[in-house]
Design a protein around this motif. Structure first.
Motif, PDB file in Angstrom:
ATOM      1  N   GLY A 150       0.780  -1.222   0.000  1.00  0.00           N
ATOM      2  CA  GLY A 150       0.000   0.000   0.000  1.00  0.00           C
ATOM      3  C   GLY A 150       0.816   1.278   0.000  1.00  0.00           C
ATOM      4  N   THR A 151       0.159   2.369  -0.401  1.00  0.00           N
ATOM      5  CA  THR A 151       0.738   3.708  -0.343  1.00  0.00           C
ATOM      6  C   THR A 151      -0.293   4.652   0.256  1.00  0.00           C
ATOM      7  OG1 THR A 151      -0.035   4.282  -2.573  1.00  0.00           O
ATOM      8  CG2 THR A 151       2.177   3.318  -2.381  1.00  0.00           C
ATOM      9  N   GLU A 152       0.165   5.832   0.689  1.00  0.00           N
ATOM     10  CA  GLU A 152      -0.721   6.859   1.205  1.00  0.00           C
ATOM     11  C   GLU A 152      -0.202   8.228   0.810  1.00  0.00           C
ATOM     12  OE1 GLU A 152      -0.793   6.627   5.442  1.00  0.00           O
ATOM     13  OE2 GLU A 152       1.375   6.884   5.669  1.00  0.00           O
ATOM     14  N   GLU A 153      -1.083   9.219   0.848  1.00  0.00           N
ATOM     15  CA  GLU A 153      -0.719  10.586   0.511  1.00  0.00           C
ATOM     16  C   GLU A 153      -0.423  11.368   1.784  1.00  0.00           C
ATOM     17  OE1 GLU A 153      -0.315  12.039  -2.545  1.00  0.00           O
ATOM     18  OE2 GLU A 153      -0.517   9.997  -3.284  1.00  0.00           O
ATOM     19  N   ILE A 154       0.796  11.914   1.888  1.00  0.00           N
ATOM     20  CA  ILE A 154       1.184  12.740   3.027  1.00  0.00           C
ATOM     21  C   ILE A 154       1.750  14.045   2.489  1.00  0.00           C
ATOM     22  CG2 ILE A 154       2.664  12.944   5.065  1.00  0.00           C
ATOM     23  CD1 ILE A 154       2.675   9.928   5.292  1.00  0.00           C
ATOM     24  N   ASP A 155       1.057  15.156   2.790  1.00  0.00           N
ATOM     25  CA  ASP A 155       1.487  16.481   2.324  1.00  0.00           C
ATOM     26  C   ASP A 155       1.712  16.516   0.816  1.00  0.00           C
ATOM     27  OD1 ASP A 155       1.403  17.470   4.933  1.00  0.00           O
ATOM     28  OD2 ASP A 155       3.473  16.859   5.337  1.00  0.00           O
ATOM     29  N   GLY A 156       0.834  15.852   0.080  1.00  0.00           N
ATOM     30  CA  GLY A 156       0.919  15.890  -1.370  1.00  0.00           C
ATOM     31  C   GLY A 156       1.932  14.937  -1.974  1.00  0.00           C
ATOM     32  N   HIS A 157       2.569  14.111  -1.151  1.00  0.00           N
ATOM     33  CA  HIS A 157       3.565  13.166  -1.647  1.00  0.00           C
ATOM     34  C   HIS A 157       3.108  11.735  -1.346  1.00  0.00           C
ATOM     35  CE1 HIS A 157       6.467  16.354  -2.469  1.00  0.00           C
ATOM     36  NE2 HIS A 157       6.153  16.873  -1.284  1.00  0.00           N
ATOM     37  N   THR A 158       3.358  10.845  -2.292  1.00  0.00           N
ATOM     38  CA  THR A 158       3.009   9.441  -2.111  1.00  0.00           C
ATOM     39  C   THR A 158       4.090   8.737  -1.311  1.00  0.00           C
ATOM     40  OG1 THR A 158       1.879   9.452  -4.253  1.00  0.00           O
ATOM     41  CG2 THR A 158       2.391   7.310  -3.297  1.00  0.00           C
ATOM     42  N   LYS A 159       3.686   8.077  -0.232  1.00  0.00           N
ATOM     43  CA  LYS A 159       4.620   7.372   0.639  1.00  0.00           C
ATOM     44  C   LYS A 159       4.165   5.920   0.797  1.00  0.00           C
ATOM     45  CE  LYS A 159       6.896  11.174   1.752  1.00  0.00           C
ATOM     46  NZ  LYS A 159       8.316  11.412   1.372  1.00  0.00           N
ATOM     47  N   PRO A 160       5.121   4.972   0.873  1.00  0.00           N
ATOM     48  CA  PRO A 160       4.735   3.581   1.111  1.00  0.00           C
ATOM     49  C   PRO A 160       4.289   3.361   2.546  1.00  0.00           C
ATOM     50  CG  PRO A 160       7.128   3.780   1.039  1.00  0.00           C
ATOM     51  CD  PRO A 160       6.583   5.125   0.669  1.00  0.00           C
ATOM     52  N   THR A 161       3.341   2.445   2.736  1.00  0.00           N
ATOM     53  CA  THR A 161       2.893   2.082   4.084  1.00  0.00           C
ATOM     54  C   THR A 161       3.488   0.751   4.525  1.00  0.00           C
ATOM     55  OG1 THR A 161       0.948   0.885   3.260  1.00  0.00           O
ATOM     56  CG2 THR A 161       0.696   3.250   3.675  1.00  0.00           C
ATOM     57  N   TRP A 162       4.025  -0.014   3.580  1.00  0.00           N
ATOM     58  CA  TRP A 162       4.608  -1.341   3.822  1.00  0.00           C
ATOM     59  C   TRP A 162       3.560  -2.351   4.300  1.00  0.00           C
ATOM     60  CZ3 TRP A 162       7.133   3.024   5.994  1.00  0.00           C
ATOM     61  CH2 TRP A 162       8.224   3.476   5.245  1.00  0.00           C
ATOM     62  N   LYS A 163       2.292  -2.033   4.019  1.00  0.00           N
ATOM     63  CA  LYS A 163       1.206  -2.934   4.397  1.00  0.00           C
ATOM     64  C   LYS A 163       0.705  -3.688   3.170  1.00  0.00           C
ATOM     65  CE  LYS A 163      -0.618  -3.127   7.866  1.00  0.00           C
ATOM     66  NZ  LYS A 163      -0.399  -4.020   9.046  1.00  0.00           N
ATOM     67  N   LEU A 164       0.452  -4.969   3.338  1.00  0.00           N
ATOM     68  CA  LEU A 164      -0.091  -5.803   2.268  1.00  0.00           C
ATOM     69  C   LEU A 164      -1.588  -5.563   2.161  1.00  0.00           C
ATOM     70  CD1 LEU A 164       0.473  -8.138   0.225  1.00  0.00           C
ATOM     71  CD2 LEU A 164      -0.173  -9.718   2.053  1.00  0.00           C
ATOM     72  N   ILE A 165      -2.057  -5.225   0.937  1.00  0.00           N
ATOM     73  CA  ILE A 165      -3.472  -4.957   0.706  1.00  0.00           C
ATOM     74  C   ILE A 165      -3.930  -5.713  -0.542  1.00  0.00           C
ATOM     75  CG2 ILE A 165      -3.371  -2.664   1.780  1.00  0.00           C
ATOM     76  CD1 ILE A 165      -3.289  -1.462  -1.048  1.00  0.00           C
ATOM     77  N   ASP A 166      -5.234  -5.765  -0.753  1.00  0.00           N
ATOM     78  CA  ASP A 166      -5.788  -6.336  -1.977  1.00  0.00           C
ATOM     79  C   ASP A 166      -5.660  -5.331  -3.119  1.00  0.00           C
ATOM     80  OD1 ASP A 166      -6.565  -8.666  -0.668  1.00  0.00           O
ATOM     81  OD2 ASP A 166      -8.514  -7.837  -0.125  1.00  0.00           O
ATOM     82  N   GLY A 167      -5.526  -5.824  -4.350  1.00  0.00           N
ATOM     83  CA  GLY A 167      -5.553  -4.950  -5.514  1.00  0.00           C
ATOM     84  C   GLY A 167      -4.230  -4.845  -6.232  1.00  0.00           C
ATOM     85  N   ILE A 168      -4.113  -3.791  -7.041  1.00  0.00           N
ATOM     86  CA  ILE A 168      -2.954  -3.564  -7.898  1.00  0.00           C
ATOM     87  C   ILE A 168      -2.399  -2.175  -7.622  1.00  0.00           C
ATOM     88  CG2 ILE A 168      -2.138  -3.372 -10.288  1.00  0.00           C
ATOM     89  CD1 ILE A 168      -4.529  -5.152 -11.076  1.00  0.00           C
ATOM     90  N   CYS A 169      -1.083  -2.058  -7.527  1.00  0.00           N
ATOM     91  CA  CYS A 169      -0.444  -0.749  -7.372  1.00  0.00           C
ATOM     92  C   CYS A 169       0.469  -0.517  -8.564  1.00  0.00           C
ATOM     93  CB  CYS A 169       0.368  -0.679  -6.075  1.00  0.00           C
ATOM     94  SG  CYS A 169       1.281   0.870  -5.876  1.00  0.00           S
ATOM     95  N   LYS A 170       0.181   0.526  -9.356  1.00  0.00           N
ATOM     96  CA  LYS A 170       1.024   0.869 -10.495  1.00  0.00           C
ATOM     97  C   LYS A 170       1.898   2.084 -10.227  1.00  0.00           C
ATOM     98  CE  LYS A 170      -1.664  -1.210 -14.237  1.00  0.00           C
ATOM     99  NZ  LYS A 170      -2.252  -0.992 -15.571  1.00  0.00           N
ATOM    100  N   GLU A 171       1.939   2.538  -8.982  1.00  0.00           N
ATOM    101  CA  GLU A 171       2.798   3.657  -8.612  1.00  0.00           C
ATOM    102  C   GLU A 171       4.181   3.116  -8.256  1.00  0.00           C
ATOM    103  OE1 GLU A 171       4.589   6.575  -8.384  1.00  0.00           O
ATOM    104  OE2 GLU A 171       2.526   7.290  -8.377  1.00  0.00           O
ATOM    105  N   SER A 172       5.199   3.475  -9.024  1.00  0.00           N
ATOM    106  CA  SER A 172       6.539   2.929  -8.798  1.00  0.00           C
ATOM    107  C   SER A 172       7.364   3.770  -7.837  1.00  0.00           C
ATOM    108  CB  SER A 172       7.288   2.829 -10.132  1.00  0.00           C
ATOM    109  OG  SER A 172       7.570   4.132 -10.636  1.00  0.00           O
TER     110      SER A 172
END
Length: 408
Positions: free
Chosen positions: A166-188
């Motif tokens: 997973g990722t999350e938005e912090i102050d306008g920047h994408t940061k990894p959460t290091w949590k396993l989630i369902d789905g697809i992440c195309k943000e490299s």
């Protein structure tokens, strides 16, 4: 296999640095996630837990149910072997051959960054075929990849599931959460990673320009030949290059769901779609104006009716969406998992409808989301998440779009 509270074994849990994950595995995982998102760490942790568990030893987890595997096979990054006269891709294929030859339905197979050492298009197809083979074998395991083209292949799989870091938005920047989630992440997070390791800003900025150009063409190719549905609009971004010219016009296409009498909700959706189109047009002109390329863009906002689900083409794609609540209040958001976000909203709000637009990449999605949150209320629309437009470093000025300086 189910492992609860799985921790990277090389971290000191007492220091609070380790992110715990729950891994419940009934089949093969196809795992995506950004650079530094924890894909390799998850593979190593699962491998260590499985090995320790079948040996009857303590595992780095809160609890674990681990079957008796007849083999555990782990493939990490390959390096070339000059002494053997083999490239890194040859070494990888040799190791994958050994895994396929020895894997059974009782095996645990872990492959990190599959087919990374060769040309992307053919590597993607080889990777897809290997995943199909593992699926037919029926083994448990994880195959991680940055080859997002795999999701456009007509894979013949029965049990493989899509997982992401997973990722999350912090102050306008994408940061990894290091949590396993369902789905697809195309943000490299490739640009952020390169910049963090000291690559000059000029190189990063030029790379972003090239990415926008290339990704626009990819979106056009992915959507080529898609038929327009009669029940809801279809989404497509098209970029056409005309050398030695600059952006001069943007074409807008609006598809109406019905030709008969329009309800108040549909009228609101049309008005919001028109506003989104205008803001996005101005954003594209701003992004592409400095370039000596003319790009004619076709923009379509897509509605998802109250009992409809987003189409498969949205899987893994960056999108900006608007949720229409029964009280006519709007919620603006952005996501790479539209289906999951729709499901989450409906669990709280009921069978609400949505409007979305596909955009070329997470960065553009974040910028467009903030611009809409700040500009839609000025056009008379009522938003419930106005505060989300205040903690980004772009889009909050009262100046015109042409004078904004955006940070990606």
């Amino acid at each position: 296999m189910k492992i609860t509270g799985l921790s990277p074994y090389w971290f000191d849990v007492a220091q609070g640095d380790a992110i715990h994950n729950t891994v419940e595995m009934h089949s093969l995982f196809l795992l995506t996630g950004p650079n530094g998102g924890g894909k390799s760490s998850l593979l190593r942790s699962v491998c260590a837990a499985a090995l320790l568990g079948i040996c009857g030893l303590m595992v780095p987890a809160v609890s674990a149910t681990i079957p008796h595997f007849d083999s555990i096979m782990l493939h990490m990054k390959s390096y070339d072997s000059p002494a053997d006269g083999k490239s890194s891709f040859q070494i990888e294929m040799s190791e994958i051959h050994s895994i396929i030859a020895g894997a059974t339905s009782k095996s645990l197979v872990l492959v990190d960054e599959i087919c990374r050492g060769t040309e992307t298009a053919k590597g993607t197809c080889i990777a897809g075929s290997i995943i199909e083979t593992f699926d037919k074998i029926g083994c448990l395991g994880v195959v991680s990849t940055h080859l997002h083209g795999i999701f456009n292949l007509p894979l013949d799989t029965m049990n493989t599931v899509y997982k992401a870091m997973g990722t999350e938005e912090i102050d306008g920047h994408t940061k990894p959460t290091w949590k396993l989630i369902d789905g697809i992440c195309k943000e490299s997070l490739a640009f952020e990673t390169a910049q963090g390791e000291g690559i000059p800003e000029t190189i990063i900025e030029r790379a972003q320009e090239l990415y926008l150009s290339l990704n626009g063409k990819d979106l056009c190719a992915e959507n080529a030949g898609t038929e327009v549905e009669t029940q809801s609009p279809n989404s497509m971004l098209k970029y056409f290059d005309e050398p030695n010219d600059r952006p001069s016009r943007i074409m807008t296409k609006t598809v109406h769901s019905r030709a008969n009498r329009v309800s108040s909700t549909e009228r609101l959706q049309k008005e919001v779609a028109s506003a989104i189109t205008k803001v996005y047009q101005e954003k594209l002109v701003e992004l592409y104006m400095p370039r000596n390329v003319s790009e004619v863009t076709e923009i379509t906002c897509v509605t998802v009716a109250s009992r409809e689900q987003p189409p498969p083409s949205t899987i893994g794609a960056s999108s900006v969406y608007v949720m229409f609540r029964p009280d006519k209040m709007l919620y603006v958001g952005q996501t790479d998992d539209l289906e999951g976000r729709v499901r989450a909203h409906r669990s709280k709000e009921g069978n609400v409808s949505f409007l979305y637009i596909i955009v070329p990449g997470k960065s553009i999605a974040c910028q467009l989301e903030t611009l809409l949150i700040n500009q839609l209320p000025r056009q008379g629309f009522q938003l419930i998440n106005l505060a989300d437009g205040k903690h980004r470093n772009f889009g909050t000025s009262n100046l015109s779009l042409e004078s904004l300086t955006l940070h990606q």
